[in-house]
Design a protein around this motif. Structure first.
Motif, PDB file in Angstrom:
ATOM      1  N   GLY A 126      70.916  10.468  30.547  1.00 57.69           N
ATOM      2  CA  GLY A 126      69.538  10.141  30.924  1.00 57.69           C
ATOM      3  C   GLY A 126      68.350  11.031  30.737  1.00 57.69           C
ATOM      4  O   GLY A 126      67.260  10.902  31.362  1.00 57.69           O
ATOM      5  N   GLY A 127      68.554  11.861  29.759  1.00 55.63           N
ATOM      6  CA  GLY A 127      67.571  12.891  29.003  1.00 55.63           C
ATOM      7  C   GLY A 127      66.929  13.817  30.316  1.00 55.63           C
ATOM      8  O   GLY A 127      67.734  14.054  31.238  1.00 55.63           O
ATOM      9  N   HIS A 128      66.165  14.686  29.687  1.00 54.24           N
ATOM     10  CA  HIS A 128      65.462  15.793  30.641  1.00 54.24           C
ATOM     11  C   HIS A 128      64.162  15.600  30.406  1.00 54.24           C
ATOM     12  O   HIS A 128      63.372  15.631  29.578  1.00 54.24           O
ATOM     13  N   ALA A 129      63.433  15.026  31.608  1.00 53.24           N
ATOM     14  CA  ALA A 129      62.062  14.737  31.942  1.00 53.24           C
ATOM     15  C   ALA A 129      61.239  15.795  32.190  1.00 53.24           C
ATOM     16  O   ALA A 129      61.544  16.585  33.315  1.00 53.24           O
ATOM     17  N   GLU A 130      59.751  15.519  32.070  1.00 54.78           N
ATOM     18  CA  GLU A 130      58.766  16.178  32.717  1.00 54.78           C
ATOM     19  C   GLU A 130      58.230  14.946  34.024  1.00 54.78           C
ATOM     20  O   GLU A 130      58.094  13.948  33.650  1.00 54.78           O
ATOM     21  N   VAL A 131      58.253  15.393  35.131  1.00 56.62           N
ATOM     22  CA  VAL A 131      57.910  14.738  36.449  1.00 56.62           C
ATOM     23  C   VAL A 131      56.950  15.249  37.029  1.00 56.62           C
ATOM     24  O   VAL A 131      56.877  16.521  37.539  1.00 56.62           O
ATOM     25  N   ILE A 132      55.849  14.550  37.423  1.00 56.84           N
ATOM     26  CA  ILE A 132      54.723  15.006  38.200  1.00 56.84           C
ATOM     27  C   ILE A 132      54.947  14.222  39.463  1.00 56.84           C
ATOM     28  O   ILE A 132      55.119  13.164  39.767  1.00 56.84           O
ATOM     29  N   PHE A 133      54.882  15.212  40.748  1.00 54.92           N
ATOM     30  CA  PHE A 133      54.690  14.612  42.023  1.00 54.92           C
ATOM     31  C   PHE A 133      53.140  14.928  42.528  1.00 54.92           C
ATOM     32  O   PHE A 133      52.838  16.019  42.805  1.00 54.92           O
ATOM     33  N   ASP A 134      52.555  13.696  42.462  1.00 54.17           N
ATOM     34  CA  ASP A 134      51.163  13.800  42.971  1.00 54.17           C
ATOM     35  C   ASP A 134      51.036  13.221  44.364  1.00 54.17           C
ATOM     36  O   ASP A 134      50.837  11.957  44.547  1.00 54.17           O
ATOM     37  N   GLN A 135      51.234  14.195  45.486  1.00 53.20           N
ATOM     38  CA  GLN A 135      50.937  13.793  46.788  1.00 53.20           C
ATOM     39  C   GLN A 135      52.132  12.383  47.025  1.00 53.20           C
ATOM     40  O   GLN A 135      51.686  11.501  47.715  1.00 53.20           O
ATOM     41  N   ALA A 136      53.204  12.645  46.709  1.00 49.58           N
ATOM     42  CA  ALA A 136      54.278  11.537  46.908  1.00 49.58           C
ATOM     43  C   ALA A 136      54.795  11.855  48.380  1.00 49.58           C
ATOM     44  O   ALA A 136      55.154  12.970  48.835  1.00 49.58           O
ATOM     45  N   ARG A 137      54.739  10.744  48.925  1.00 46.59           N
ATOM     46  CA  ARG A 137      54.994  10.433  50.512  1.00 46.59           C
ATOM     47  C   ARG A 137      56.491  10.141  50.931  1.00 46.59           C
ATOM     48  O   ARG A 137      56.596   8.975  50.417  1.00 46.59           O
ATOM     49  N   VAL A 138      57.272  10.877  51.593  1.00 47.29           N
ATOM     50  CA  VAL A 138      58.509  10.034  52.206  1.00 47.29           C
ATOM     51  C   VAL A 138      58.625  10.517  53.516  1.00 47.29           C
ATOM     52  O   VAL A 138      57.910  11.630  53.971  1.00 47.29           O
TER      53      VAL A 138
END
Length: 404
Positions: free
Chosen positions: A227-239
């Motif tokens: 599944g690769g190795h990603a760069e991921v951005i969390f921009d005010q992700a709400r949980v």
């Protein structure tokens, strides 16, 4: 210490060896060809799904998880020789037996620290191989070898947490079946105890504010099978606050609990990679001639093969001792040994693979043989789960403490 395999281990070894010979090794080239024809390099190719079904039918599934309620209930010492066998085909075998990182570590975290609802929603489908997952810890802007440097924020806002930060080399995140991230960030960035500032939360991949920016390469490889190795951005992700794993401030401790088993699993598989390299070296040496005689008759080649055998036997014994100690005195009691194998095993295997590549000449660095990709994976493990130097520093302090 008795490292003789018990009856259950012998039974599983026999089944797994037969599964590798009959299904996995023949599928390596098939999987490569199917991936080249696939619409997306990240999709699961048909042969992988076929192998997963067969592995599950044979009971070669979730072997890594010591919790008998969820996994096979094997000890570390029982799992070690099985992980070694899987390491001989590291792209396929761990994936088709549901024993591949980062899912293994994430399942262990959920099994040990997740609440009933989290286990129902995320652990059960992971155990069934219905979804994949990712572990978001490493960041590009800080030295992530020191986890207290992490800058991703997890801020409480009423009944929600808001996550803001940038992660990279997040294994598994490119996979289309990746449904959930375990994200480590700071809930108390100004807290007096640096190791109580971090927490872990579950963030569904489809959460607004979560963006998969790009796939990161490792020596030019994208590691499609895992599944690769990603760069991921969390921009005010709400949980929801209910997505917190454990307690606020418990992230550092959970990470350490996760990484201990992960490190030994990597080392177990690395030994299998070394065994595959030795086999390839020997086959090459007896089939090629140079300067009037077989490569197997060249003194330098004989030295490489002999040194490789000695080295792999040494690290295997150290890994088995570590597995035995983790089973008998716990991860904390085996801390020194876990660090020792994390330092010694990747270095040893990189050296063996380097000689194997040299023996194969131009073929060794090509896509026609598995050596180059094996080398990339082994060399990366000198960084993953903490770079060698961090473990050396800690290990040296532990040794010096006896004399201070």
């Amino acid at each position: 210490m008795d490292f003789a395999f018990d009856a259950r281990t012998e039974e599983l070894r026999a089944k797994l060896l037969a599964f590798m010979d009959e299904y996995v090794y023949p599928a390596e080239q098939v999987a490569h060809e199917q991936r080249e024809r696939a619409a997306s390099p990240w999709e699961t190719v048909p042969v992988v799904e076929e192998l997963k079904a067969e592995a599950r039918r044979q009971g070669l599934w979730n072997l890594f998880l010591p919790d008998g309620g969820y996994g096979a209930g094997l000890t570390n010492l029982q799992y070690a020789p099985l992980a070694e066998i899987m390491g001989r085909s590291p792209q396929l075998a761990p994936t088709v037996t549901n024993c591949a990182a980062p899912d293994t570590g994430n399942m262990e975290v959920l099994a040990q620290f997740g609440d009933a609802a989290q286990k129902k929603q995320w652990l059960e489908p992971l155990l069934a191989g219905e979804i994949r997952s990712a572990f978001a810890m490493t960041e590009p802007e800080v030295a992530s070898s020191d986890a207290t440097n992490i800058t991703t924020r997890i801020e409480r806002d009423g009944d929600d947490y808001v996550i803001t930060g940038r992660k990279w080399y997040i294994s598994g995140a490119m996979h289309p079946d990746c449904a959930i991230f375990i994200v480590m960030g700071k809930t108390d960035p100004d807290g007096a105890d640096l190791r109580r500032q971090q927490s872990m939360v579950l963030v569904p991949r489809n959460t607004p504010g979560v963006t998969i920016k790009r796939a990161m390469q490792v020596f030019g490889y994208e590691d499609h099978y895992h599944g690769g190795h990603a760069e991921v951005i969390f921009d005010q992700a709400r949980v929801p606050v209910s997505n917190l794993i454990g307690e606020e401030g418990g992230g550092f401790a959970i990470a350490q609990a996760r990484l201990g088993p992960g490190r030994i699993h990597h080392c177990m598989r690395l030994i299998g990679m070394a065994e595959r390299a030795i086999e390839l070296m020997c086959r090459r040496a007896v089939s090629r001639n140079a300067f009037g005689k077989a490569l197997a008759q060249q003194g330098v080649v004989q030295n490489w093969i002999a040194d490789a055998r000695v080295a792999v036997e040494q690290v295997r014994l150290l890994v088995l001792k570590t597995a035995w100690m983790m089973d008998t005195v716990g991860n904390r009691g085996a801390h020194t040994e876990i660090q020792a194998i994390k330092i010694a095993t990747p270095r040893t295997v990189v050296g063996i693979l380097d000689r194997a590549i040299q023996l194969y000449g131009a073929g060794g660095v090509s896509q026609d043989f598995p050596l180059a990709e094996l080398y990339a994976g082994a060399r990366t493990l000198m960084l993953a789960d903490g770079p060698d130097e961090v473990h050396q520093r800690s290990l040296a302090r532990r040794e010096l403490k006896k004399y201070l």
